[in-house]
Design a protein around this motif. Structure first.
Motif, PDB file in Angstrom:
ATOM      1  N   HIS A  81      -3.460  13.654  -6.492  1.00 45.05           N
ATOM      2  CA  HIS A  81      -2.538  12.921  -7.372  1.00 45.05           C
ATOM      3  C   HIS A  81      -3.273  11.681  -7.878  1.00 45.05           C
ATOM      4  O   HIS A  81      -3.348  10.669  -7.163  1.00 45.05           O
ATOM      5  N   PRO A  82      -3.854  11.721  -9.069  1.00 42.52           N
ATOM      6  CA  PRO A  82      -4.712  10.610  -9.537  1.00 42.52           C
ATOM      7  C   PRO A  82      -4.011   9.264  -9.569  1.00 42.52           C
ATOM      8  O   PRO A  82      -4.589   8.249  -9.166  1.00 42.52           O
ATOM      9  N   LEU A  83      -2.773   9.238 -10.053  1.00 39.06           N
ATOM     10  CA  LEU A  83      -2.081   7.956 -10.168  1.00 39.06           C
ATOM     11  C   LEU A  83      -1.819   7.355  -8.797  1.00 39.06           C
ATOM     12  O   LEU A  83      -2.065   6.164  -8.560  1.00 39.06           O
ATOM     13  N   ARG A  84      -1.326   8.174  -7.885  1.00 40.44           N
ATOM     14  CA  ARG A  84      -1.042   7.682  -6.538  1.00 40.44           C
ATOM     15  C   ARG A  84      -2.336   7.284  -5.829  1.00 40.44           C
ATOM     16  O   ARG A  84      -2.388   6.258  -5.134  1.00 40.44           O
ATOM     17  N   SER A  85      -3.381   8.076  -6.001  1.00 43.57           N
ATOM     18  CA  SER A  85      -4.656   7.751  -5.360  1.00 43.57           C
ATOM     19  C   SER A  85      -5.252   6.467  -5.927  1.00 43.57           C
ATOM     20  O   SER A  85      -5.795   5.639  -5.189  1.00 43.57           O
ATOM     21  N   SER A  86      -5.136   6.286  -7.239  1.00 43.62           N
ATOM     22  CA  SER A  86      -5.657   5.062  -7.856  1.00 43.62           C
ATOM     23  C   SER A  86      -4.935   3.828  -7.342  1.00 43.62           C
ATOM     24  O   SER A  86      -5.553   2.780  -7.106  1.00 43.62           O
ATOM     25  N   ALA A  87      -3.621   3.942  -7.162  1.00 42.03           N
ATOM     26  CA  ALA A  87      -2.863   2.811  -6.626  1.00 42.03           C
ATOM     27  C   ALA A  87      -3.297   2.480  -5.204  1.00 42.03           C
ATOM     28  O   ALA A  87      -3.451   1.311  -4.835  1.00 42.03           O
ATOM     29  N   ALA A  88      -3.522   3.524  -4.375  1.00 48.21           N
ATOM     30  CA  ALA A  88      -3.962   3.282  -3.006  1.00 48.21           C
ATOM     31  C   ALA A  88      -5.353   2.654  -2.989  1.00 48.21           C
ATOM     32  O   ALA A  88      -5.621   1.726  -2.207  1.00 48.21           O
ATOM     33  N   VAL A  89      -6.238   3.139  -3.841  1.00 48.35           N
ATOM     34  CA  VAL A  89      -7.586   2.573  -3.910  1.00 48.35           C
ATOM     35  C   VAL A  89      -7.528   1.112  -4.355  1.00 48.35           C
ATOM     36  O   VAL A  89      -8.229   0.245  -3.808  1.00 48.35           O
ATOM     37  N   ALA A  90      -6.698   0.808  -5.337  1.00 47.46           N
ATOM     38  CA  ALA A  90      -6.590  -0.568  -5.830  1.00 47.46           C
ATOM     39  C   ALA A  90      -6.048  -1.502  -4.752  1.00 47.46           C
ATOM     40  O   ALA A  90      -6.534  -2.631  -4.585  1.00 47.46           O
ATOM     41  N   ARG A  91      -5.031  -1.040  -3.995  1.00 46.70           N
ATOM     42  CA  ARG A  91      -4.458  -1.892  -2.950  1.00 46.70           C
ATOM     43  C   ARG A  91      -5.492  -2.209  -1.868  1.00 46.70           C
ATOM     44  O   ARG A  91      -5.545  -3.330  -1.360  1.00 46.70           O
ATOM     45  N   LEU A  92      -6.294  -1.220  -1.502  1.00 46.02           N
ATOM     46  CA  LEU A  92      -7.299  -1.462  -0.475  1.00 46.02           C
ATOM     47  C   LEU A  92      -8.509  -2.215  -1.022  1.00 46.02           C
ATOM     48  O   LEU A  92      -9.203  -2.920  -0.279  1.00 46.02           O
ATOM     49  N   ALA A  93      -8.783  -2.081  -2.326  1.00 44.22           N
ATOM     50  CA  ALA A  93      -9.969  -2.718  -2.896  1.00 44.22           C
ATOM     51  C   ALA A  93      -9.807  -4.225  -3.042  1.00 44.22           C
ATOM     52  O   ALA A  93     -10.801  -4.965  -2.969  1.00 44.22           O
ATOM     53  N   VAL A  94      -8.572  -4.701  -3.248  1.00 42.68           N
ATOM     54  CA  VAL A  94      -8.368  -6.137  -3.472  1.00 42.68           C
ATOM     55  C   VAL A  94      -8.802  -6.968  -2.261  1.00 42.68           C
ATOM     56  O   VAL A  94      -9.567  -7.937  -2.410  1.00 42.68           O
ATOM     57  N   PRO A  95      -8.351  -6.653  -1.020  1.00 42.71           N
ATOM     58  CA  PRO A  95      -8.857  -7.448   0.116  1.00 42.71           C
ATOM     59  C   PRO A  95     -10.367  -7.351   0.282  1.00 42.71           C
ATOM     60  O   PRO A  95     -11.027  -8.351   0.608  1.00 42.71           O
ATOM     61  N   LEU A  96     -10.937  -6.171   0.056  1.00 44.92           N
ATOM     62  CA  LEU A  96     -12.384  -6.026   0.190  1.00 44.92           C
ATOM     63  C   LEU A  96     -13.117  -6.813  -0.891  1.00 44.92           C
ATOM     64  O   LEU A  96     -14.208  -7.357  -0.649  1.00 44.92           O
ATOM     65  N   LEU A  97     -12.557  -6.878  -2.082  1.00 41.78           N
ATOM     66  CA  LEU A  97     -13.150  -7.693  -3.147  1.00 41.78           C
ATOM     67  C   LEU A  97     -13.186  -9.163  -2.747  1.00 41.78           C
ATOM     68  O   LEU A  97     -14.212  -9.839  -2.898  1.00 41.78           O
ATOM     69  N   LEU A  98     -12.062  -9.670  -2.217  1.00 43.02           N
ATOM     70  CA  LEU A  98     -12.012 -11.077  -1.829  1.00 43.02           C
ATOM     71  C   LEU A  98     -12.909 -11.358  -0.628  1.00 43.02           C
ATOM     72  O   LEU A  98     -13.501 -12.442  -0.529  1.00 43.02           O
TER      73      LEU A  98
END
Length: 441
Positions: A81-98
């Motif tokens: 599910h691309p949309l759902r997977s993209s949302a999960a990736v974005a949520r996890l990527a923000v803390p790792l970015l910071l």
């Protein structure tokens, strides 16, 4: 909040930020509630259609190449599910970015401490004296094998259109130029050539390659700016040239300037491995206290509190990342629980089903870690260089975290995700068939 109390003109910004956060959280909650209210009461047909769909070509080719079924099906489950997977990736990527941004700030501070010569501080010590003659001072500095001494003088200069003064500095000679940290252009090598800090270029609205005019005690100096250096003193409003050019006077005419006959100070560049405290004590002892030797101030010494803030920030971001990971694991286990009947029907054992769920979570985390660390490196360099330009030091001070450190962050994130999802996945894989069928009805 303490900063805003000291800046009453910006007090409105605190209210705007607080109100914006409340509006954002309320909007997100209302959107989730609205979507929940539109869920059909009997979603059996949609679940059956989703589970009965044919796998993508990539998954079929992977299985044909004898890739372990757990990895192939885990990849499909992670990005089906691309949309759902993209949302999960974005949520996890923000803390790792910071976290990567915090690591970038830490690495930049380490660069100031470990390699000050790369950030405009090649001289670890500065020596001054009024009690020693030139010959005696030269002999004293020459006897120190771990030191290279560069004579220098500083004067205050006026520039057109400005009421304040800038610092005109002459360090080194034409025969032995001073090792400035040039980040743009080149070092000054000829007569009337100079390098300048970002603060001076901004003040004069000049660029590398321009000629600038200034006045020292009524004597004009016209210098060709051939490079930009990192200057941490005087807000970067410093123009540096050789001591010979400074003494030559205005426009290379050869007339002596209004400068003392001897240098005001000596910048002492230490050889690799030399200890500043040891060299300072040796010079003080050899001169019988007649030579004043001081350590060059390092901005990193005043920013040590940033390290503690970075540690606290990383700890908080790790907790936020774990909370987001728990949400991703729960959603992944819930989604794969609907496929237990199909997975068991094709012959997968409970251990393989557990591996499918764990690998799906690991793939999502891996994508988030790669995206977060990659963007974090770019964002950290942009923010640090932006702060350097605003302070007058100039861009070029940012230091990206080491590649092994970034790989370690990615590996730890994936390992934590796989470990956190192992137990829920094992419980879901060992559920009875009747319970799995009940979830679909």
């Amino acid at each position: 909040m303490a900063v805003w109390r000291q800046l009453p003109g910006h007090a409105w910004l605190t209210l705007v930020i607080s109100g914006g956060v409340v509006v954002f959280i309320g909007s997100a909650t209302c959107l989730a509630a609205w979507r929940a209210g539109r869920v059909p009461p009997v979603p059996v047909a949609r679940a059956a259609a989703a589970t009965g769909a044919r796998g993508p070509g990539l998954t079929r080719r992977a299985l044909g190449l004898r890739v372990p079924p757990a990895l192939a099906l885990g990849w499909r489950g992670a990005f089906h599910h691309p949309l759902r997977s993209s949302a999960a990736v974005a949520r996890l990527a923000v803390p790792l970015l910071l976290i990567t941004v915090a690591l970038g700030a830490w690495t930049t501070l380490d660069r100031f401490s470990a390699h000050p010569e790369n950030v405009g501080l090649p001289a670890a010590l500065t020596a001054r004296t009024d009690a020693l003659g030139d010959r005696e001072l030269h002999q004293l500095l020459h006897n120190q094998r771990d030191v290279t001494a560069y004579p220098g003088s500083e004067v205050q200069a006026l520039v057109p259109g400005q009421t304040g003064t800038i610092t005109l500095r002459g360090v080194g000679t034409d025969a032995r130029p001073y090792p400035f940290a040039v980040v743009e252009g080149r070092a000054a090598r000829g007569p009337d050539e100079a390098v300048a800090g970002q603060g001076l270029l901004d003040l004069l609205d000049a660029r590398v390659g321009d000629w600038v005019r200034m006045t020292v005690a009524g004597r004009p100096y016209v210098l060709h700016i051939v490079g930009r250096t990192i200057e941490t003193a005087d807000g970067g409003r410093v123009v540096s040239t050789s001591l010979d050019t400074l003494r030559d006077g205005a426009s290379g005419a050869g007339t002596p300037g209004a400068l003392p006959s001897r240098p005001d100070f000596y910048h002492l560049v230490l050889h690799h491995g030399a200890d500043p405290a040891t060299v300072r004590n040796a010079l003080t002892k050899a001169s019988a206290g007649r030579l004043e030797v001081r350590q060059t101030p390092n901005p990193a010494d005043q920013l040590s509190v940033v390290r503690a803030v970075a540690v606290g920030l990383i700890a908080v971001l790790i907790l936020i990342g774990l909370a987001e990971l728990a949400t991703t694991v729960g959603a992944g286990v819930r989604d794969r629980s609907r496929d237990l009947l199909a997975l068991r029907a094709v012959g997968l054992t409970p251990r393989q089903i557990t591996a499918v769920i764990v690998s799906a979570t690991a793939f999502v985390t891996l994508a988030a870690a790669l995206a977060g660390t990659g963007l974090g490196v770019l964002v950290s360099q942009w923010l640090i260089n932006l702060q350097g330009s605003a302070s007058g030091w100039g861009a070029g001070i940012a230091q990206r975290p080491a590649v092994p450190v970034l790989l370690l962050v990615v590996a730890v994130a994936v390992l934590i995700a796989a470990t956190a999802s192992a137990l829920p996945a094992a419980r879901a894989a060992r559920r009875r068939l009747a319970d799995s069928a009940t979830d679909l009805l």
